[in-house]
Design a protein around this motif. Structure first.
Motif, mmCIF file in Angstrom:
data_model
loop_
_atom_site.group_PDB
_atom_site.id
_atom_site.type_symbol
_atom_site.label_atom_id
_atom_site.label_comp_id
_atom_site.label_asym_id
_atom_site.label_seq_id
_atom_site.Cartn_x
_atom_site.Cartn_y
_atom_site.Cartn_z
ATOM 1 N N ARG A 43 0.826 -1.215 0.000
ATOM 2 C CA ARG A 43 0.000 0.000 0.000
ATOM 3 C C ARG A 43 0.861 1.267 0.000
ATOM 4 O O ARG A 43 0.549 2.248 -0.668
ATOM 5 C CB ARG A 43 -0.898 -0.043 1.246
ATOM 6 C CG ARG A 43 -1.940 1.052 1.358
ATOM 7 C CD ARG A 43 -2.812 0.799 2.582
ATOM 8 N NE ARG A 43 -3.513 -0.478 2.461
ATOM 9 C CZ ARG A 43 -4.671 -0.634 1.807
ATOM 10 N NH1 ARG A 43 -5.261 0.394 1.255
ATOM 11 N NH2 ARG A 43 -5.235 -1.820 1.711
ATOM 12 N N ARG A 69 -7.921 -5.023 -2.059
ATOM 13 C CA ARG A 69 -9.047 -4.806 -2.973
ATOM 14 C C ARG A 69 -9.278 -3.343 -3.328
ATOM 15 O O ARG A 69 -9.719 -3.028 -4.423
ATOM 16 C CB ARG A 69 -10.352 -5.336 -2.358
ATOM 17 C CG ARG A 69 -10.488 -6.818 -2.410
ATOM 18 C CD ARG A 69 -11.169 -7.307 -3.672
ATOM 19 N NE ARG A 69 -11.117 -8.755 -3.669
ATOM 20 C CZ ARG A 69 -10.875 -9.509 -4.740
ATOM 21 N NH1 ARG A 69 -10.700 -8.956 -5.912
ATOM 22 N NH2 ARG A 69 -10.818 -10.806 -4.632
ATOM 23 N N ASP A 70 -9.018 -2.460 -2.367
ATOM 24 C CA ASP A 70 -9.344 -1.049 -2.593
ATOM 25 C C ASP A 70 -8.296 -0.306 -3.424
ATOM 26 O O ASP A 70 -8.490 0.861 -3.746
ATOM 27 C CB ASP A 70 -9.548 -0.341 -1.247
ATOM 28 C CG ASP A 70 -8.303 -0.422 -0.380
ATOM 29 O OD1 ASP A 70 -7.725 -1.534 -0.257
ATOM 30 O OD2 ASP A 70 -7.868 0.611 0.160
ATOM 31 N N PHE A 72 -7.694 0.308 -6.448
ATOM 32 C CA PHE A 72 -8.420 0.063 -7.699
ATOM 33 C C PHE A 72 -7.556 0.128 -8.941
ATOM 34 O O PHE A 72 -7.767 -0.614 -9.888
ATOM 35 C CB PHE A 72 -9.575 1.061 -7.842
ATOM 36 C CG PHE A 72 -10.656 0.830 -6.851
ATOM 37 C CD1 PHE A 72 -11.392 -0.358 -6.877
ATOM 38 C CD2 PHE A 72 -10.946 1.776 -5.879
ATOM 39 C CE1 PHE A 72 -12.399 -0.589 -5.949
ATOM 40 C CE2 PHE A 72 -11.949 1.549 -4.957
ATOM 41 C CZ PHE A 72 -12.676 0.368 -4.978
#
Ligand SMILES: *Cc1c(COP(=O)(O)O)cnc(C)c1O
Length: 236
Positions: A43, A69-70, A72
């Motif tokens: 991240r 998942r986030d 994108f």
């Protein structure tokens, strides 16, 4: 040094190498190789602007996928050897397979991608050093020819280029002749204008030798250690 600082440093080095090779550094994509790296540090790399990520094991990425998942805009690439029995799982998990090394694997991936209504970009992995322990197809081999000629029969795959990992040497200059041969092979295949095959990506160069790879024509460097630091577990 933080991950963001490492990424900035890698970017500078990419641009400097591009200038030496009389190339435009903006046209060279940087992939962060995240094997053994946990979701939090992945991240951090994403927040620092990385969008292309490489993983070498299906199961390892499966375990991390949910926590990511986030992110994108992230593009997840499979860059390690893929067993045919994991082709279906891989085509679901990854946006691209950069380590295609057999016609049989291509057929499995194509069938799985078709099921998912997906078109998967693939790179053919070349074993440019002819190393026994490494996967990848030999340049000019019948297996490579068969794969290239089968592209029209594999409509769910998009053949976009080549990938390689040359034999390891502490001295990165030793990688140069392999990168040069890759560039020649890439150009040669490109000039044949084979149906359903385009040669736009030449993925080569890792932390210790990416500058030389860029000087010799790489369009995508795969960098792990120079971004995340030394890996704890030893990995191929
Ligand atoms: C691990 C790995 C890399 C990155 O290696 P570093 O030396 O850590 O930069 C690149 N490509 C492949 C195929 C890998 O397995």
């Amino acid at each position: 040094m933080s991950i963001a600082e490492n990424i900035a440093r890698v970017k500078e080095r990419i641009h400097a190498a591009a200038r030496r090779g009389a190339r435009n550094g903006d046209e060279i994509s940087r992939m962060a190789v995240t094997k053994t790296v946990g979701p939090d540090r992945i991240r951090e790399a994403y927040d620092a602007g990385i969008r292309s990520f490489g993983e070498n094991r299906v199961q390892e990425f499966q375990a991390k996928r949910e926590a990511l998942r986030d992110l994108f805009a992230a593009q997840w690439h499979m860059i390690g050897h893929l067993q045919t029995n994991k082709a279906a799982a891989a085509s679901e998990l990854f946006g691209a397979i950069d380590s295609l090394d057999s016609l049989r694997l291509a057929q499995k991936l194509d069938a799985a991608a078709a099921q998912l209504n997906k078109k998967i970009p693939v790179l053919i992995e070349i074993n440019i050093g002819g190393e026994e322990a490494k996967s990848g197809l030999a340049p000019n081999s019948p297996d490579l020819e068969a794969l290239l000629n089968s592209a029209p029969q594999l409509p769910a795959l998009e053949f976009c280029g080549l990938m390689t990992v040359p034999p390891y040497d502490d001295n990165p200059e030793k990688s140069r002749p392999y990168f040069q041969r890759m560039r020649e092979l890439f150009t040669e295949i490109s000039q044949r204008r084979l149906p359903a095959v385009t040669m736009k990506i030449l993925s080569m160069g890792m932390s210790h030798d990416f500058e030389i790879a860029i000087e010799e024509g790489s369009t995508c460097v795969r960098v792990g250690t120079a971004i995340f630091g030394e890996r704890l577990r030893s990995q191929p």
